[in-house]
Design a protein around this motif. Structure first.
Motif, PDB file in Angstrom:
ATOM      1  N   ALA A 240       0.732  -1.181  -0.079  1.00 35.85           N
ATOM      2  CA  ALA A 240       0.362   0.305   0.271  1.00 35.85           C
ATOM      3  C   ALA A 240       0.785   1.069   0.341  1.00 35.85           C
ATOM      4  O   ALA A 240       0.577   2.040  -0.813  1.00 35.85           O
ATOM      5  CB  ALA A 240      -0.861  -0.063   0.951  1.00 35.85           C
ATOM      6  N   LYS A 241       2.109   1.112   1.124  1.00 31.42           N
ATOM      7  CA  LYS A 241       2.569   1.810   0.913  1.00 31.42           C
ATOM      8  C   LYS A 241       3.703   2.633  -0.437  1.00 31.42           C
ATOM      9  O   LYS A 241       3.939   3.649  -0.825  1.00 31.42           O
ATOM     10  CB  LYS A 241       4.093   2.540   1.948  1.00 31.42           C
ATOM     11  CG  LYS A 241       4.733   2.870   2.306  1.00 31.42           C
ATOM     12  CD  LYS A 241       5.567   2.948   3.256  1.00 31.42           C
ATOM     13  CE  LYS A 241       6.975   4.010   3.836  1.00 31.42           C
ATOM     14  NZ  LYS A 241       7.852   4.039   4.259  1.00 31.42           N
ATOM     15  N   ASP A 242       3.875   1.246  -1.259  1.00 34.85           N
ATOM     16  CA  ASP A 242       4.527   1.316  -2.269  1.00 34.85           C
ATOM     17  C   ASP A 242       3.996   2.205  -3.782  1.00 34.85           C
ATOM     18  O   ASP A 242       4.281   2.636  -4.249  1.00 34.85           O
ATOM     19  CB  ASP A 242       4.299   0.328  -2.775  1.00 34.85           C
ATOM     20  CG  ASP A 242       5.417   0.013  -4.308  1.00 34.85           C
ATOM     21  OD1 ASP A 242       7.006   0.343  -4.536  1.00 34.85           O
ATOM     22  OD2 ASP A 242       4.997  -0.237  -5.231  1.00 34.85           O
ATOM     23  N   LEU A 243       2.503   1.506  -3.526  1.00 36.12           N
ATOM     24  CA  LEU A 243       1.346   2.481  -4.197  1.00 36.12           C
ATOM     25  C   LEU A 243       0.509   3.319  -4.112  1.00 36.12           C
ATOM     26  O   LEU A 243      -0.380   3.884  -4.833  1.00 36.12           O
ATOM     27  CB  LEU A 243       0.146   1.600  -4.595  1.00 36.12           C
ATOM     28  CG  LEU A 243       0.631   0.005  -4.806  1.00 36.12           C
ATOM     29  CD1 LEU A 243      -0.416  -1.240  -4.703  1.00 36.12           C
ATOM     30  CD2 LEU A 243       1.119  -0.297  -6.471  1.00 36.12           C
ATOM     31  N   VAL A 267       8.526  -4.620  -3.309  1.00 38.64           N
ATOM     32  CA  VAL A 267       8.758  -4.508  -1.822  1.00 38.64           C
ATOM     33  C   VAL A 267       9.085  -5.885  -1.333  1.00 38.64           C
ATOM     34  O   VAL A 267       9.852  -6.744  -0.255  1.00 38.64           O
ATOM     35  CB  VAL A 267       6.821  -4.504  -0.614  1.00 38.64           C
ATOM     36  CG1 VAL A 267       6.379  -2.967  -1.549  1.00 38.64           C
ATOM     37  CG2 VAL A 267       5.942  -5.791  -0.771  1.00 38.64           C
ATOM     38  N   ILE A 268       9.250  -7.468  -2.258  1.00 40.05           N
ATOM     39  CA  ILE A 268       9.778  -8.340  -1.680  1.00 40.05           C
ATOM     40  C   ILE A 268      10.973  -9.387  -1.793  1.00 40.05           C
ATOM     41  O   ILE A 268      11.186 -10.027  -1.723  1.00 40.05           O
ATOM     42  CB  ILE A 268       8.575  -9.356  -1.963  1.00 40.05           C
ATOM     43  CG1 ILE A 268       7.719 -10.851  -0.577  1.00 40.05           C
ATOM     44  CG2 ILE A 268       9.251 -10.319  -3.716  1.00 40.05           C
ATOM     45  CD1 ILE A 268       6.619 -11.669  -1.003  1.00 40.05           C
ATOM     46  N   THR A 275      15.781 -15.599   5.174  1.00 43.68           N
ATOM     47  CA  THR A 275      16.625 -14.654   5.948  1.00 43.68           C
ATOM     48  C   THR A 275      15.252 -13.818   6.710  1.00 43.68           C
ATOM     49  O   THR A 275      15.686 -12.840   6.985  1.00 43.68           O
ATOM     50  CB  THR A 275      17.366 -14.033   4.507  1.00 43.68           C
ATOM     51  OG1 THR A 275      16.649 -14.339   3.523  1.00 43.68           O
ATOM     52  CG2 THR A 275      18.469 -15.485   4.705  1.00 43.68           C
ATOM     53  N   GLY A 276      13.510 -14.430   6.355  1.00 44.83           N
ATOM     54  CA  GLY A 276      12.960 -13.465   6.396  1.00 44.83           C
ATOM     55  C   GLY A 276      12.623 -12.313   5.285  1.00 44.83           C
ATOM     56  O   GLY A 276      12.747 -11.921   4.019  1.00 44.83           O
ATOM     57  N   GLY A 277      11.871 -10.561   6.241  1.00 43.06           N
ATOM     58  CA  GLY A 277      11.804 -10.046   5.147  1.00 43.06           C
ATOM     59  C   GLY A 277      10.184 -10.016   5.219  1.00 43.06           C
ATOM     60  O   GLY A 277       9.952 -10.747   5.076  1.00 43.06           O
ATOM     61  N   ALA A 278       9.580  -9.280   3.693  1.00 46.22           N
ATOM     62  CA  ALA A 278       8.262  -9.524   3.505  1.00 46.22           C
ATOM     63  C   ALA A 278       7.908 -10.373   3.239  1.00 46.22           C
ATOM     64  O   ALA A 278       8.628 -11.133   1.893  1.00 46.22           O
ATOM     65  CB  ALA A 278       7.979  -8.145   2.575  1.00 46.22           C
ATOM     66  N   GLY A 279       6.916 -10.742   3.300  1.00 50.55           N
ATOM     67  CA  GLY A 279       6.312 -12.039   2.781  1.00 50.55           C
ATOM     68  C   GLY A 279       5.207 -12.040   3.363  1.00 50.55           C
ATOM     69  O   GLY A 279       4.419 -12.076   3.810  1.00 50.55           O
ATOM     70  N   PHE A 280       3.935 -13.054   2.427  1.00 54.79           N
ATOM     71  CA  PHE A 280       2.571 -13.537   2.793  1.00 54.79           C
ATOM     72  C   PHE A 280       2.566 -14.516   4.305  1.00 54.79           C
ATOM     73  O   PHE A 280       3.451 -15.907   4.143  1.00 54.79           O
ATOM     74  CB  PHE A 280       1.669 -14.098   1.552  1.00 54.79           C
ATOM     75  CG  PHE A 280       1.763 -12.470   0.510  1.00 54.79           C
ATOM     76  CD1 PHE A 280       0.582 -12.223   0.618  1.00 54.79           C
ATOM     77  CD2 PHE A 280       2.679 -13.036  -0.499  1.00 54.79           C
ATOM     78  CE1 PHE A 280       0.715 -11.051  -0.346  1.00 54.79           C
ATOM     79  CE2 PHE A 280       2.407 -11.682  -1.191  1.00 54.79           C
ATOM     80  CZ  PHE A 280       1.317 -10.734  -0.852  1.00 54.79           C
TER      81      PHE A 280
END
Length: 489
Positions: A240-243, A267-268, A275-280
């Motif tokens: 949402a922030k990216d868009l 974003v992913i 290693t983590g980070g953005a994911g569903f």
């Protein structure tokens, strides 16, 4: 009931509630591909619970794979070994059926397969998920698609949670209503999934309606967790922030699936399950996932359903080795990672001592395998044992020579499907994978779906684990018990 003459080139037609479908006979078995089990989730049905598939007039052709859920291909090193098939179209809530010739009055056991792919990749169109070997061995095999990524697992104001999981439930209800027309027994359904598909199977096993939808469950390398919506929604908020919009259904509806996929890719980037980070992730949800699956299963949910569950020996190598990350891990990285997930320094020292020739990245991978998958699996097996529930535990240990993957995440798939010649399996297991192991492993899965007994002793105080190593495939009592105990502390 439906019968097929088994003649290659014939075109069997099956009638069920929505209409008629024409399949084909190949290798003596019938296949029906791309059958809608729910309405296309587009227009007003986008970001909404699945609706029934509309009926059609005439005979619908079902000889080619249907549309696939919107998704990005794998990127980077994983693209070399994990395939992607993208078929465009709106009717991607479809399923494939592989059915053996049926004679007499008996209905046959059913397996419903939910693919993996981090809740953002995969489809029933992948060659490796062809159910021919299951049909050959007397199983009616069903492979549904479900919504992925932002379309299926966003956390949006004004939209239901876990839409991809809701799609899976819709597919299982379709199976209950319709599979008998294809020779399958709705009272003998096994639900089966690997990786993210195993994660959803864990949630389905814990669902209050589980016993009315399936009799047995198979979880391959599947996390047993769901997250609070705030945590599961981190990627949605990042998108949402990216868009430049709020994280609401109305806002996301204004973007096409391709636009959301582009934002998702941005974003992913660089994230992995390790290693983590953005994911569903699955989100706790009063309607579909009222409790964390592992908590629900330990508390008795699904105790009336037989369970086959297991992991590979070296799950994390899929993300560590092809990327080269395995050689970049230092003691500092190891210390940060173990604190983040709650592993003691003593456990790290034990794992390192037990692997004197391993680099630190390999030690971290084995710690992650145990912490995220093997220890929770043992906890659930122990809780089910206390309630008299039948649980069978396995470990896949055959070392693939491809890119030094060894017994990494997903290497077992070609063996389970007895499809080692598939390009999908060749990319993970290579051309020298042992057919004897595929024969044994596939037969165990078929036996479990048919009878509830894969061929080794159920979980007990001895902690028996069937180890598919490509040799004698022994049953090992309490393997690496010192390490399991250290992680559990």
């Amino acid at each position: 009931m439906t019968t097929y003459d088994g003649e290659t080139g014939s075109a069997p037609i099956v009638t069920f509630s929505a209409g008629q479908v024409r399949g084909e006979i190949r290798d003596g078995n019938a296949r029906f591909l791309g059958i809608p089990f729910a309405a296309a989730p587009v227009g007003p049905l986008r970001f909404a619970l699945p609706a029934p598939a509309p009926a059609w007039e005439g005979v619908r052709e079902a000889t080619a794979p249907g549309a696939t859920a919107p998704q990005n291909p794998y990127s980077g090193a994983l693209a070399r070994i994990l395939p992607t098939v993208i078929n465009t179209g709106d009717d991607f809530l479809n399923l494939n059926i592989f059915a053996p010739p049926v004679h007499g009055d008996g209905l046959l056991p059913v397996v419903v397969w939910f693919h993996g792919g981090s809740l953002q990749h995969g489809s029933n169109a992948l060659d490796g998920y062809d159910g021919t070997a299951f049909a050959r061995d007397g199983i009616v095999f069903v492979a549904p698609n479900y919504r992925l990524g932002a379309e299926g697992f966003s956390v949006l104001a004004g939209a239901p949670l876990n839409l991809g999981l809701a799609d899976q439930l819709a597919a299982l209800r379709w199976v209950q209503a319709e599979i008998s027309h294809f020779g399958g027994n709705p009272d003998s359904v096994t639900v089966m999934g690997q990786s993210a598909g195993g994660n959803t199977v864990a949630a389905l096993l814990a669902h209050p309606q589980a016993s009315s939808l399936f009799k047995r469950a198979i979880i391959q390398s599947g996390p047993l967790m769901a997250q609070p919506p705030k945590d599961a929604g981190r990627i949605t908020r990042a998108m949402a922030k990216d868009l430049g919009v709020p994280a609401t259904r109305d806002a996301f509806m204004k973007f096409s699936p391709d636009q959301l996929l582009a934002a998702q890719a941005r974003v992913i980037a660089g994230s992995t399950p390790l290693t983590g980070g953005a994911g569903f992730a699955l989100a706790l949800d009063p309607g579909l996932i009222p409790a964390n699956p592992i908590v629900a299963l330990e508390s008795g949910a699904g105790s009336g359903i037989d369970l086959l569950i297991g992991t590979t020996s070296e799950e994390a190598r899929l993300w560590l080795v092809p990327t080269g990350l395995v050689m970049k891990i230092t003691w500092f990285h190891l210390a940060v990672a173990r604190r983040k997930v709650g592993i003691s320094a003593a456990a790290v020292k034990l794992f390192k001592r037990n692997r004197p020739y391993a680099v630190l990245g390999e030690v971290l991978g084995d710690l992650a395998t145990d912490k995220l998958l093997r220890v929770p699996m043992n906890q659930v097996a122990d809780a089910r044992l206390a309630r008299g529930a039948a649980t069978f535990v396995y470990e896949f240990a055959w070392p693939s020579p491809v890119e030094y993957l060894r017994a990494a995440h997903a290497v077992e798939l070609g063996f389970v499907f007895d499809r080692l010649a598939s390009p999908d399996s060749l990319g993970l297991a290579g051309a020298t994978a042992p057919q004897d192991l595929a024969t044994d492993m596939h037969r165990a899965w078929v036996n479990f779906a048919a009878t509830g007994d894969p061929g080794w002793e159920p979980w007990s105080l001895r902690r028996p684990v069937k180890t598919f190593d490509g040799g004698s495939n022994p049953v090992v009592s309490a393997p690496r018990e010192d390490e399991r105990a250290a992680i559990t502390m």
